[in-house]
Design an enzyme around this catalytic site. Structure first.
Site, short mmCIF file in Angstrom:
data_model
loop_
_atom_site.label_atom_id
_atom_site.label_comp_id
_atom_site.label_asym_id
_atom_site.label_seq_id
_atom_site.Cartn_x
_atom_site.Cartn_y
_atom_site.Cartn_z
CD GLU A 83 -60.60 70.84 -63.83
OE1 GLU A 83 -59.44 71.15 -64.31
OE2 GLU A 83 -61.10 71.80 -63.13
CB CYS A 115 -63.09 75.12 -61.18
SG CYS A 115 -61.49 74.45 -61.02
CG HIS A 237 -63.28 78.03 -58.12
ND1 HIS A 237 -63.20 76.77 -57.65
CD2 HIS A 237 -61.92 78.20 -58.89
CE1 HIS A 237 -62.12 76.16 -58.26
NE2 HIS A 237 -61.26 76.99 -58.73
P1 HMG Z 1 -46.09 80.04 -55.10
O1 HMG Z 1 -45.29 80.92 -55.91
O2 HMG Z 1 -45.93 78.92 -54.36
O3 HMG Z 1 -46.50 81.12 -53.72
O4 HMG Z 1 -47.66 79.95 -55.88
P2 HMG Z 1 -46.08 82.77 -53.62
O5 HMG Z 1 -44.77 83.12 -53.49
O6 HMG Z 1 -47.06 83.37 -54.75
O7 HMG Z 1 -46.99 82.94 -52.43
C1 HMG Z 1 -48.38 82.67 -52.04
C2 HMG Z 1 -48.81 83.72 -50.77
O8 HMG Z 1 -48.23 83.34 -49.81
C3 HMG Z 1 -48.22 85.21 -51.40
O9 HMG Z 1 -49.26 85.95 -50.96
C4 HMG Z 1 -47.07 85.17 -50.36
O10 HMG Z 1 -47.10 86.78 -50.02
C5 HMG Z 1 -47.71 84.69 -49.40
P3 HMG Z 1 -50.17 86.88 -52.04
O11 HMG Z 1 -49.02 87.82 -52.46
O12 HMG Z 1 -50.73 86.10 -53.26
O13 HMG Z 1 -51.11 87.57 -51.24
N1 HMG Z 1 -46.55 84.20 -48.38
C6 HMG Z 1 -46.45 84.02 -47.12
N2 HMG Z 1 -47.53 84.30 -46.17
C7 HMG Z 1 -47.24 84.27 -44.93
N3 HMG Z 1 -46.10 83.50 -44.27
C8 HMG Z 1 -45.04 83.13 -45.27
C9 HMG Z 1 -45.22 83.35 -46.63
N4 HMG Z 1 -44.71 83.24 -47.73
C10 HMG Z 1 -45.18 83.60 -48.74
N5 HMG Z 1 -44.07 82.82 -44.70
C11 HMG Z 1 -50.01 79.69 -56.25
C12 HMG Z 1 -49.04 80.01 -55.49
C13 HMG Z 1 -51.38 79.77 -55.78
C14 HMG Z 1 -49.74 80.56 -57.32
C15 HMG Z 1 -49.61 77.97 -56.60
O14 HMG Z 1 -49.74 77.20 -55.36
C16 HMG Z 1 -50.27 77.69 -57.86
O15 HMG Z 1 -49.74 77.66 -58.83
N6 HMG Z 1 -51.39 76.94 -57.77
C17 HMG Z 1 -52.45 76.50 -58.80
C18 HMG Z 1 -53.09 77.34 -59.56
C19 HMG Z 1 -54.35 78.20 -58.91
O16 HMG Z 1 -54.68 77.56 -57.71
N7 HMG Z 1 -54.56 79.21 -59.28
C20 HMG Z 1 -55.75 80.04 -58.98
C21 HMG Z 1 -56.63 80.64 -59.76
S1 HMG Z 1 -56.92 79.67 -61.28
C22 HMG Z 1 -58.44 78.68 -60.66
O17 HMG Z 1 -58.94 78.99 -59.72
C23 HMG Z 1 -58.92 77.53 -61.61
C24 HMG Z 1 -58.41 76.18 -61.01
O18 HMG Z 1 -59.06 75.89 -59.94
C25 HMG Z 1 -58.49 75.21 -62.17
C26 HMG Z 1 -59.90 75.04 -62.86
O19 HMG Z 1 -60.37 75.94 -63.29
O20 HMG Z 1 -60.02 73.92 -63.00
C27 HMG Z 1 -56.71 76.09 -60.62
#
Ligand code: HMG
Length: 391
Positions: A83, A115, A237
Site C-alpha cells: 500500500e 494491510c 495483523h
Molecule cells: P494514542 O492516543 O497515542 O495512545 O494512540 P492511547 O492513549 O490510546 O494509549 C495507548 C495504550 O497505552 C492504551 O492502552 C493506554 O492505556 C496505554 P489501551 O487502553 O488501548 O489498552 N498507556 C500506557 N500503558 C503503560 N504505561 C503508560 C501508558 N500510557 C498509556 N504510561 C494508537 C494509540 C494505536 C491509536 C495510535 O498510535 C494510532 O493511531 N496508530 C495508528 C492506527 C493503528 O495502528 N490502528 C490499529 C488498527 S487499524 C489497522 O490495523 C490497519 C493499519 O495497519 C493500516 C492498514 O490496514 O493498512 C493501521
C-alpha cells in the site's frame, strides 16, 4: 479435484531496513512515558529505511534467498502486495523481477487493499497453483508505514518485506479452506494520492478491526471452519503488537469464552517477536507474525494456526493453516534474527531528516548516497525513473 491438493507456503523469508529508531528515543523526544509505547502498545522499536532503501529493495532482499534455494524455473507469477507503491502504474514487482533475473515468461502484478493485500496475494496464489500444481507463485508483501511527525500514529511506524513461495506439497504450511470474509466501508485509515503519510482515526481503526475479527469469524464458522479450541496459535495483523492481544481477547469474548490473559498470551505470544521491534509493516505484518511463531515456538508439526488479516477501509479474512511435519529444516530462523540485529540505531535528528526527505519532482538526475549494507539499493531518480542496482 482442486480441494484435494495440499497447497501453501513452501518457503518464507523476511527483510527489513538498515536503521532502527527505538521507542525510548521517540519518548525522550516527545515527552511520552516510554511505558505507553513498550507496554501500552507493545512496541520497542521501529525499522527506518535508509535513503537508498524502499519497498523494492526490501522485497528483492527478502525474495533473493528463496530464488537461490529453489531456482526460478517453476515461478510463473510474482504477486507484489503493497500500500506504499512507488509508482501509480508500473508494478513494483517488475523491478524485483529484474533485480533477481527472473525468466521473462512470468506474469507480475501489484495488489492493494491496505494491510489486507498480502493475505489476498496468498489466496490468489493458491488459486493459481490449483490451476496448475506444477507452477509456483512468488508472493511478496512489502511496505513502509509512515505517519506525520508528532502524530499519534508516529509510534506505530515500521518497514519490512516478506517473500513467500507458494506451491503444491508445501514444506512449511498447508493453507486450508474455508476462509471467513468481511468487508465494511469505513474511513478508519487511508492515504489520498497526494499524501506520503497516512491519515488515521486511531480509536475508530481499533474498533473497525475488532468488528472485522467478529465478522470474519462468524463467516468462517458458518462455512464449517474449525472450532476455536482446534487452534494452537493465532497470527493477527499487528499494527502494534498489543493489537494482537486485543483481537484475541475480542475473539474469545465473541465465542463466549472466559478471557484470561494467560490464554491470550499462549495463543499470540510467540507471534509478536519480530513485529515488536520492526513496527507496522502493513501487508507484511501478518507474515512476520507467522515467521516469529515458526522461529520461536516448540515443534508445531500438524498444529492448526489461525490467521486474521485486516486491512483498513476495511477488508478482513480469517483462514487456517496447518504446519507441515519437518518444517523446521526449511526455516530461516538465524537469517530472520539477523534481519533484526543487523540494523543500526539512529538518533531522533537522523530519523527526522529521513522522514522529511523527498525527491524533487523535476525529472532531474538525483543520485542517492550509499547507505544500505543490504544486497540491493535505490541508486536514485533520473528523468522521473527510479534506478535500482545490486549494492
Ligand atoms: P494514542 O492516543 O497515542 O495512545 O494512540 P492511547 O492513549 O490510546 O494509549 C495507548 C495504550 O497505552 C492504551 O492502552 C493506554 O492505556 C496505554 P489501551 O487502553 O488501548 O489498552 N498507556 C500506557 N500503558 C503503560 N504505561 C503508560 C501508558 N500510557 C498509556 N504510561 C494508537 C494509540 C494505536 C491509536 C495510535 O498510535 C494510532 O493511531 N496508530 C495508528 C492506527 C493503528 O495502528 N490502528 C490499529 C488498527 S487499524 C489497522 O490495523 C490497519 C493499519 O495497519 C493500516 C492498514 O490496514 O493498512 C493501521
Amino acid at each position: 479435484m482442486p480441494g484435494e491438493i495440499a497447497i501453501g507456503i513452501h518457503d518464507l523469508s523476511i527483510a527489513s531496513t538498515e536503521y532502527v529508531l527505538t521507542h525510548a528515543t521517540l519518548a525522550a523526544q516527545n515527552g511520552a512515558p516510554v511505558g505507553k509505547y513498550e507496554r501500552g502498545i507493545g512496541q520497542l522499536s521501529m525499522s527506518v529505511p535508509a535513503l537508498d532503501e524502499d519497498i523494492v529493495t526490501m522485497a528483492a532482499t527478502a525474495a533473493a534467498p528463496i530464488v537461490e534455494r529453489h531456482g526460478a524455473d517453476r515461478i510463473r507469477t510474482v504477486v507484489f502486495a503493497t500500500e506504499t507503491a512507488v509508482d501509480q502504474a508500473k508494478a513494483a514487482g517488475i523491478h524485483v523481477h529484474s533485480l533477481l533475473g527472473l525468466p521473462s515468461a512470468t506474469r507480475v502484478v501489484e495488489l492493494k487493499q491496505a494491510c489486507y493485500g498480502g493475505a489476498a496475494g496468498l489466496q490468489f496464489a493458491i488459486s493459481l497453483v490449483h490451476r496448475d500444481p506444477a507452477e509456483q507463485v512468488l508472493v511478496i508483501a512489502s511496505d513502509v508505514s509512515r505517519y506525520d511527525l508528532g502524530s499519534a500514529g508516529e509510534a506505530t511506524q515500521g518497514a519490512a518485506a516478506v517473500a513467500m513461495l507458494v506451491s503444491a506439497a508445501p514444506a512449511v504450511l498447508r493453507v486450508e479452506d474455508p476462509s471467513g470474509l468481511f468487508t465494511a466501508d469505513v474511513m478508519d485509515f487511508w492515504r489520498p494520492n497526494y499524501r506520503t503519510t497516512a491519515l488515521v482515526d486511531g480509536r475508530e481503526s481499533i474498533s473497525a478491526y475488532l468488528q472485522a475479527v467478529e465478522g470474519t469469524w462468524k463467516d468462517y464458522t458458518e462455512r464449517g471452519g474449525h472450532p476455536l479450541g482446534a487452534f494452537r496459535a493465532f497470527c493477527y495483523h499487528q499494527p502494534f503488537t498489543r493489537m494482537a492481544h486485543k483481537a484475541h481477547h475480542h475473539l474469545l469474548n465473541c465465542c463466549g469464552r472466559e478471557v484470561d490473559d494467560a490464554a491470550v498470551a499462549h495463543a499470540v505470544g510467540h507471534t509478536t517477536a519480530y513485529n515488536a521491534v520492526i513496527g507496522n509493516s502493513y501487508t507484511a505484518s501478518l507474515f512476520l507474525a507467522l515467521a516469529a511463531l515458526l522461529d520461536n515456538a516448540d515443534d508445531l508439526s500438524e498444529q492448526a494456526i489461525g490467521f486474521l488479516s485486516y486491512g483498513s477501509g476495511a477488508v478482513a479474512e480469517f483462514f487456517a493453516g496447518r504446519v507441515v511435519p519437518g518444517y523446521r529444516a526449511h526455516l530461516r530462523s538465524a537469517a530472520h534474527r539477523a534481519v533484526v540485529s543487523r540494523r543500526h540505531d539512529i538518533d531522533y535528528a537522523r530519523y527526522r531528516e529521513i522522514h522529511e526527505h523527498a525527491f524533487p519532482a523535476d525529472g532531474g538526475h538525483h543520485p542517492v548516497p550509499h547507505e544500505t549494507t543490504g544486497p540491493f539499493r535505490l541508486a536514485g531518480l533520473s528523468g522521473h525513473k527510479r534506478i535500482y542496482e545490486p549494492r
